[in-house]
Write an enzyme that holds these catalytic residues in place. Sequence first.
Site, PDB file in Angstrom:
ATOM      1  N   LYS A 170      81.563  39.907 -42.854  1.00 59.97           N
ATOM      2  CA  LYS A 170      81.206  41.290 -42.501  1.00 59.97           C
ATOM      3  C   LYS A 170      81.743  42.205 -43.576  1.00 59.97           C
ATOM      4  O   LYS A 170      82.702  41.863 -44.268  1.00 59.97           O
ATOM      5  CB  LYS A 170      81.851  41.675 -41.166  1.00 59.97           C
ATOM      6  CG  LYS A 170      81.161  42.832 -40.486  1.00 59.97           C
ATOM      7  CD  LYS A 170      79.927  42.314 -39.779  1.00 59.97           C
ATOM      8  CE  LYS A 170      79.335  43.315 -38.822  1.00 59.97           C
ATOM      9  NZ  LYS A 170      78.514  42.595 -37.816  1.00 59.97           N
TER      10      LYS A 170
HETATM   11  N1  GLU Z   1      74.859  42.987 -37.965  1.00 59.73           N
HETATM   12  C1  GLU Z   1      74.208  42.036 -37.113  1.00 59.73           C
HETATM   13  C2  GLU Z   1      75.200  41.314 -36.253  1.00 59.73           C
HETATM   14  O1  GLU Z   1      76.272  41.793 -35.988  1.00 59.73           O
HETATM   15  C3  GLU Z   1      73.293  41.106 -37.883  1.00 59.73           C
HETATM   16  C4  GLU Z   1      73.938  40.308 -38.966  1.00 59.73           C
HETATM   17  C5  GLU Z   1      72.948  39.581 -39.873  1.00 59.73           C
HETATM   18  O2  GLU Z   1      71.759  39.620 -39.629  1.00 59.73           O
HETATM   19  O3  GLU Z   1      73.441  38.971 -40.818  1.00 59.73           O
HETATM   20  O4  GLU Z   1      74.933  40.257 -35.731  1.00 59.73           O
END
Ligand code: GLU
Length: 418
Positions: free
Chosen positions: A105
């Site tokens: 993240k």
């Molecule tokens: N931000 C989204 C999540 O928390 C999607 C992450 C992604 O598609 O890599 O799952």
Amino acid sequence: MEELNPYHIAQLQFDRAAERLRLERWLRDMLRVPDRTLSVEFPVKMDNGDIRMFTGYRVQHNNSRGPYKGGVRYSPEMNLDEVRALATWMTWKTAVVDIPFGGAKGGVVCDPSTLSQAELERITRRYTYEISDIIGPELDIPAPDVNTTPQMMAWMVDTYSMGKRHSEFGVATGKPTFLGGSHGRLEATGRGVALTAMNALADLKLNPQKVTAAVQGYGNVGSQAARSLREFGVKIVGVSDSSCALCDPEGLDLAEIDQHVAAHPRHLLENYTKALVLPERNELLEMECDLLVPAALENQLTAKNAGRVQAKLIVEGANGPTTPGADDIFQKRDILVVPDILANAGGVTVSYYEWVQNIQREQWSFREVVEKLDAKMNTSYAPVRDLARREGVDLRTAAYMIAIGRVAESTRTRGVFP
Ligand code: GLU
């Protein structure tokens, strides 16, 4: 005082499941911390000519099962422990739905509501440049999250590609559909939440046609979850965002609300006149309804308000909306909680399909993507529910046990280098 640090919460959730799995000491020590943490400070030229410093992060938790994967968040309150937690949750999320990715993240500490498009573009490009050594289609693949958009993913792809001197569409997912994005990606997280709710309602023997739901958060995830739930027959009696909470026991008109939000300068619910406005927007969490979908931020359901929740089922659209203290109260009160790592995994699932399409230079139809997504969400639910029943644990612990089991098995089998 209740623990509200998301990273400590993520570790506590991990410890509970690792204990049940009797995981080896070395794997516990390895999997409860991220592999790599990058923190960057960078200058950006503002529209008025000033130069301002920004802080950005990218945390890579684990890549035993495939490239690091996870969104990028823009928020003024963001800190490293939040990003660490979100990265950890991504590892368990990709594992519980069994897609070949790890977890990561990132984000930039900023308030997008105070920034122009041009400033957001310069921030996104410089942030991408700062983290470009540790991202890539085989290495770590960012995506949208809170306050980030397909347009920003296009800027990330462009910036990264300039450095490589060729286009690398697979470096980010959640792109516009005409630029290597996947059909269905925008709808995927919310639709997945609604599909998961359907599975849980069936377990509770509740007929969707007779079910009422309240949705906290009316961004990409919450608004789509509400629309999909409505499509499946559920009556939406409450929605809220950072401006206010709307309710109507007879059912809200989502099409009209969507029109209002689209016309509002900051895409908010405020000033909508055709529904009741709750005096406090967080009262939405405690309103009368069968199904509650928290689709905003972390730590919304805590030991403080969990005793007042009236819903019988909670399906987490957001990451980390429920604290362990609230989980304990819900379990005692027989309120079923479907955890984030399972319920909102539809987004990263279609991100995986997007990445596969990019690598194969293909574009699948909306129908093809949605069929694959629906199948994935449906087949991921039953094993979690069955394990929870067998072990006598809540769905979160069961989902963690499956996810940690998969990551542990890969890690054990690959062995330790050198
Ligand atoms: N931000 C989204 C999540 O928390 C999607 C992450 C992604 O598609 O890599 O799952």
